[in-house]
Design an enzyme around this catalytic site. Structure first.
Site, PDB file in Angstrom:
ATOM      1  N   GLN A   1      -7.560  -2.877   0.751  1.00 29.98           N
ATOM      2  CA  GLN A   1      -6.232  -3.201   0.220  1.00 29.98           C
ATOM      3  C   GLN A   1      -5.776  -4.578   0.690  1.00 29.98           C
ATOM      4  O   GLN A   1      -5.184  -5.344  -0.080  1.00 29.98           O
ATOM      5  CB  GLN A   1      -5.230  -2.123   0.627  1.00 29.98           C
ATOM      6  CG  GLN A   1      -5.507  -0.788  -0.045  1.00 29.98           C
ATOM      7  CD  GLN A   1      -4.753   0.365   0.604  1.00 29.98           C
ATOM      8  OE1 GLN A   1      -4.502   0.373   1.809  1.00 29.98           O
ATOM      9  NE2 GLN A   1      -4.400   1.350  -0.210  1.00 29.98           N
TER      10      GLN A   1
ATOM     11  N   GLU B   1      -9.168   4.798   9.139  1.00 24.92           N
ATOM     12  CA  GLU B   1      -9.419   4.985   7.702  1.00 24.92           C
ATOM     13  C   GLU B   1      -9.912   3.678   7.097  1.00 24.92           C
ATOM     14  O   GLU B   1      -9.585   2.600   7.560  1.00 24.92           O
ATOM     15  CB  GLU B   1      -8.171   5.529   6.994  1.00 24.92           C
ATOM     16  CG  GLU B   1      -6.931   4.656   7.105  1.00 24.92           C
ATOM     17  CD  GLU B   1      -6.795   3.643   5.991  1.00 24.92           C
ATOM     18  OE1 GLU B   1      -7.564   3.682   5.021  1.00 24.92           O
ATOM     19  OE2 GLU B   1      -5.930   2.780   6.098  1.00 24.92           O
TER      20      GLU B   1
ATOM     21  N   THR C   1       0.872  -1.174   0.000  1.00 20.43           N
ATOM     22  CA  THR C   1       0.000   0.000   0.000  1.00 20.43           C
ATOM     23  C   THR C   1       0.905   1.218   0.000  1.00 20.43           C
ATOM     24  O   THR C   1       2.124   1.092   0.045  1.00 20.43           O
ATOM     25  CB  THR C   1      -0.920   0.031   1.248  1.00 20.43           C
ATOM     26  OG1 THR C   1      -0.135   0.360   2.401  1.00 20.43           O
ATOM     27  CG2 THR C   1      -1.635  -1.289   1.466  1.00 20.43           C
ATOM     28  N   CYS C   2       0.316   2.385   0.001  1.00 16.36           N
ATOM     29  CA  CYS C   2       1.149   3.590   0.027  1.00 16.36           C
ATOM     30  C   CYS C   2       1.891   3.738   1.359  1.00 16.36           C
ATOM     31  O   CYS C   2       2.931   4.387   1.418  1.00 16.36           O
ATOM     32  CB  CYS C   2       0.307   4.821  -0.271  1.00 16.36           C
ATOM     33  SG  CYS C   2      -1.088   5.045   0.836  1.00 16.36           S
ATOM     34  N   ASN C   3       1.394   3.121   2.407  1.00 12.17           N
ATOM     35  CA  ASN C   3       2.010   3.288   3.725  1.00 12.17           C
ATOM     36  C   ASN C   3       2.749   2.076   4.262  1.00 12.17           C
ATOM     37  O   ASN C   3       3.358   2.145   5.317  1.00 12.17           O
ATOM     38  CB  ASN C   3       0.940   3.686   4.749  1.00 12.17           C
ATOM     39  CG  ASN C   3       0.433   5.079   4.502  1.00 12.17           C
ATOM     40  OD1 ASN C   3       1.181   5.966   4.116  1.00 12.17           O
ATOM     41  ND2 ASN C   3      -0.857   5.274   4.685  1.00 12.17           N
ATOM     42  N   ARG C   4       2.696   0.949   3.533  1.00 12.11           N
ATOM     43  CA  ARG C   4       3.361  -0.240   4.044  1.00 12.11           C
ATOM     44  C   ARG C   4       3.620  -1.254   2.940  1.00 12.11           C
ATOM     45  O   ARG C   4       2.909  -1.295   1.945  1.00 12.11           O
ATOM     46  CB  ARG C   4       2.578  -0.890   5.173  1.00 12.11           C
ATOM     47  CG  ARG C   4       1.322  -1.592   4.766  1.00 12.11           C
ATOM     48  CD  ARG C   4       0.516  -2.135   5.948  1.00 12.11           C
ATOM     49  NE  ARG C   4       0.059  -1.044   6.792  1.00 12.11           N
ATOM     50  CZ  ARG C   4       0.561  -0.761   8.007  1.00 12.11           C
ATOM     51  NH1 ARG C   4       1.490  -1.501   8.547  1.00 12.11           N
ATOM     52  NH2 ARG C   4       0.093   0.245   8.702  1.00 12.11           N
TER      53      ARG C   4
ATOM     54  N   SER D   1      -2.575   2.659  11.129  1.00 12.06           N
ATOM     55  CA  SER D   1      -2.556   3.537   9.957  1.00 12.06           C
ATOM     56  C   SER D   1      -2.138   4.944  10.347  1.00 12.06           C
ATOM     57  O   SER D   1      -2.188   5.321  11.522  1.00 12.06           O
ATOM     58  CB  SER D   1      -3.946   3.584   9.320  1.00 12.06           C
ATOM     59  OG  SER D   1      -4.326   2.309   8.884  1.00 12.06           O
TER      60      SER D   1
END
Length: 163
Positions: free
Chosen positions: A126, A120, A55-58, A115
């Site tokens: 995802q 969120e 994902t964009c964060n992990r 998150s």
């Protein structure tokens, strides 16, 4: 005792917004066909069950192995293939979790408690997409199936029963 009679342990190797800058995470965030190639590489490395989450964060690889140390080394090798020469940079950003710690982490992630924005909604979708890709790639079995369905149920419960 045959390896198939040994119960595999759940493990995780990953990096997130808490441990790595976005530029580094982007080196390992592969989607679609590229994500399927990561799963194929994991399979060729000897890992029978794995879910690759990007994902964009992990970026996280959840896997089941009878020898988690060897499994972790296999995952690390695959990550090195994704971004050759970056092992010095990414090794310090990676976390490794085993057994209950890996399960607990997935539950936190699925419930959006790990998150950037607590609660969120995107992370659950995802995770479901990543799991579905692993199922299609035939990289899941009893352990990953049970683990991810449990995480999906826990996330639904957290959403419906808390603020």
């Amino acid at each position: 005792m045959h390896e198939q009679n040994i119960i595999p342990e759940i493990a995780l190797v990953g990096m997130s917004h808490k441990t790595a800058p976005v530029e580094l995470r982007e080196c390992f965030s592969l989607y679609g066909e590229e994500g399927r190639k990561v799963l194929a590489r994991l399979g060729k490395s000897g890992i029978r069950e794995a879910v690759y989450v990007a994902t964009c964060n992990r970026v996280e690889v959840y896997f089941a192995a009878t020898d988690v140390i060897r499994g972790t080394q296999s995952v690390m090798s695959v990550l090195e293939e994704l971004s050759p020469g970056q092992s010095d940079r990414f090794d310090g950003a990676l976390y490794r979790k085993y057994g209950r710690d890996a399960v607990r982490h997935l539950l936190y992630v699925s419930a959006s408690l790990d998150s950037m924005v607590i609660g969120e909604n995107e992370i659950l979708g995802q995770l479901k997409k990543s799991y579905s890709m692993a199922v299609q790639a035939e990289m899941t079995g009893v352990v990953m199936n049970r683990l991810f369905h449990c995480a999906f149920r826990a996330a639904k419960k957290v959403r419906s029963e808390t603020d």
